[in-house]
Write an enzyme that holds these catalytic residues in place. Structure first.
Site, PDB file in Angstrom:
ATOM      1  N   CYS A 155      36.313  46.117  33.355  1.00  0.00           N
ATOM      2  CA  CYS A 155      35.703  45.497  32.517  1.00  0.00           C
ATOM      3  C   CYS A 155      34.855  46.394  31.529  1.00  0.00           C
ATOM      4  CB  CYS A 155      34.480  44.500  32.930  1.00  0.00           C
ATOM      5  SG  CYS A 155      33.166  43.548  31.627  1.00  0.00           S
ATOM      6  N   CYS A 214      30.987  46.328  31.611  1.00  0.00           N
ATOM      7  CA  CYS A 214      30.503  46.758  32.419  1.00  0.00           C
ATOM      8  C   CYS A 214      30.421  48.486  32.733  1.00  0.00           C
ATOM      9  CB  CYS A 214      31.247  46.520  33.735  1.00  0.00           C
ATOM     10  SG  CYS A 214      30.846  44.693  34.382  1.00  0.00           S
ATOM     11  N   ASP A 241      28.019  47.143  17.769  1.00  0.00           N
ATOM     12  CA  ASP A 241      29.609  46.527  17.820  1.00  0.00           C
ATOM     13  C   ASP A 241      30.430  47.571  17.062  1.00  0.00           C
ATOM     14  OD1 ASP A 241      30.727  43.428  18.129  1.00  0.00           O
ATOM     15  OD2 ASP A 241      31.781  44.958  17.173  1.00  0.00           O
ATOM     16  N   HIS A 256      27.550  41.596  35.733  1.00  0.00           N
ATOM     17  CA  HIS A 256      28.918  41.043  34.882  1.00  0.00           C
ATOM     18  C   HIS A 256      28.837  39.506  35.355  1.00  0.00           C
ATOM     19  CE1 HIS A 256      32.875  40.844  33.705  1.00  0.00           C
ATOM     20  NE2 HIS A 256      33.244  39.763  34.682  1.00  0.00           N
ATOM     21  N   ASN A 283      29.697  33.645  21.876  1.00  0.00           N
ATOM     22  CA  ASN A 283      30.969  33.059  21.917  1.00  0.00           C
ATOM     23  C   ASN A 283      31.414  32.721  23.289  1.00  0.00           C
ATOM     24  OD1 ASN A 283      31.560  33.212  18.920  1.00  0.00           O
ATOM     25  ND2 ASN A 283      32.182  35.587  19.230  1.00  0.00           N
ATOM     26  N   GLY A 336      36.244  31.772  20.801  1.00  0.00           N
ATOM     27  CA  GLY A 336      36.228  32.989  20.148  1.00  0.00           C
ATOM     28  C   GLY A 336      35.896  34.307  20.946  1.00  0.00           C
ATOM     29  N   HIS A 387      32.701  39.473  29.273  1.00  0.00           N
ATOM     30  CA  HIS A 387      31.418  39.580  29.992  1.00  0.00           C
ATOM     31  C   HIS A 387      30.362  39.256  29.015  1.00  0.00           C
ATOM     32  CE1 HIS A 387      29.010  43.232  32.014  1.00  0.00           C
ATOM     33  NE2 HIS A 387      28.147  42.300  31.232  1.00  0.00           N
ATOM     34  N   HIS A 443      27.918  38.156  26.312  1.00  0.00           N
ATOM     35  CA  HIS A 443      27.061  38.925  25.305  1.00  0.00           C
ATOM     36  C   HIS A 443      26.699  38.025  24.156  1.00  0.00           C
ATOM     37  CE1 HIS A 443      31.461  38.937  24.394  1.00  0.00           C
ATOM     38  NE2 HIS A 443      31.294  38.874  23.231  1.00  0.00           N
ATOM     39  N   HIS A 488      25.673  38.114  20.092  1.00  0.00           N
ATOM     40  CA  HIS A 488      25.776  38.674  18.861  1.00  0.00           C
ATOM     41  C   HIS A 488      24.594  38.670  18.134  1.00  0.00           C
ATOM     42  CE1 HIS A 488      30.402  39.074  19.100  1.00  0.00           C
ATOM     43  NE2 HIS A 488      30.203  38.406  19.724  1.00  0.00           N
TER      44      HIS A 488
END
Ligand code: 5GP
Ligand code: ZN
Length: 106
Positions: free
Chosen positions: A3, A6, A29, A45, A84, A90, A95, A97, A99
């Site tokens: 991952c 991770c 990003d 995770h 997402n 999308g 994992h 996250h 944005h």
């Protein structure tokens, strides 16, 4: 586990870290969609918002408060916070996250 996030959390892959503590890592990003585009990621995770259970209330709250703090530190006037969820939503990296997008008026 294979991952990407991770591996970033364990420093096995490089990233531009903007915030880190025992539970969370936040980094730029790699392909930004805004002048400021930061991903706020739990080190644990968790696949997605759809995979949360009751034990995750603390970490999900901490992710949002961390995004707020980073936005304040970066003096973002306004910003978007986006999760997402799943391929149709999308999500490409499985994992969880958040944005943090902003910086348009800088
Ligand atoms: P998703 O579409 O899963 O919500 O968003 C995944 C995000 O991770 C994308 O915006 C993508 O640019 C970013 N990303 C993918 N691989 C990497 C990487 O190796 N490093 C960093 N910093 N960001 C990545
Ligand atoms: Zn992971």
């Amino acid at each position: 586990m294979d991952c990407i996030f991770c591996k970033i959390a364990k420093k096995e892959l490089n990233s531009e870290v903007v915030y880190e503590d025992d539970d969370i890592i936040a980094f730029n990003d790699i392909n930004p969609s805004a002048p400021v585009h930061i991903l706020v990621v739990p080190k644990e995770h968790i696949e997605s918002i759809a995979h949360l259970n009751g034990n995750h209330q603390g970490i999900i709250s901490k992710i949002i408060f961390t995004a707020k703090k980073i936005a304040e530190d970066k003096k973002l006037v306004g910003y978007k916070l986006v999760f997402n969820v799943g391929r149709e939503g999308g999500q490409i990296i499985d994992h969880l996250h958040l944005h943090l997008l902003g910086g348009w008026n800088k």
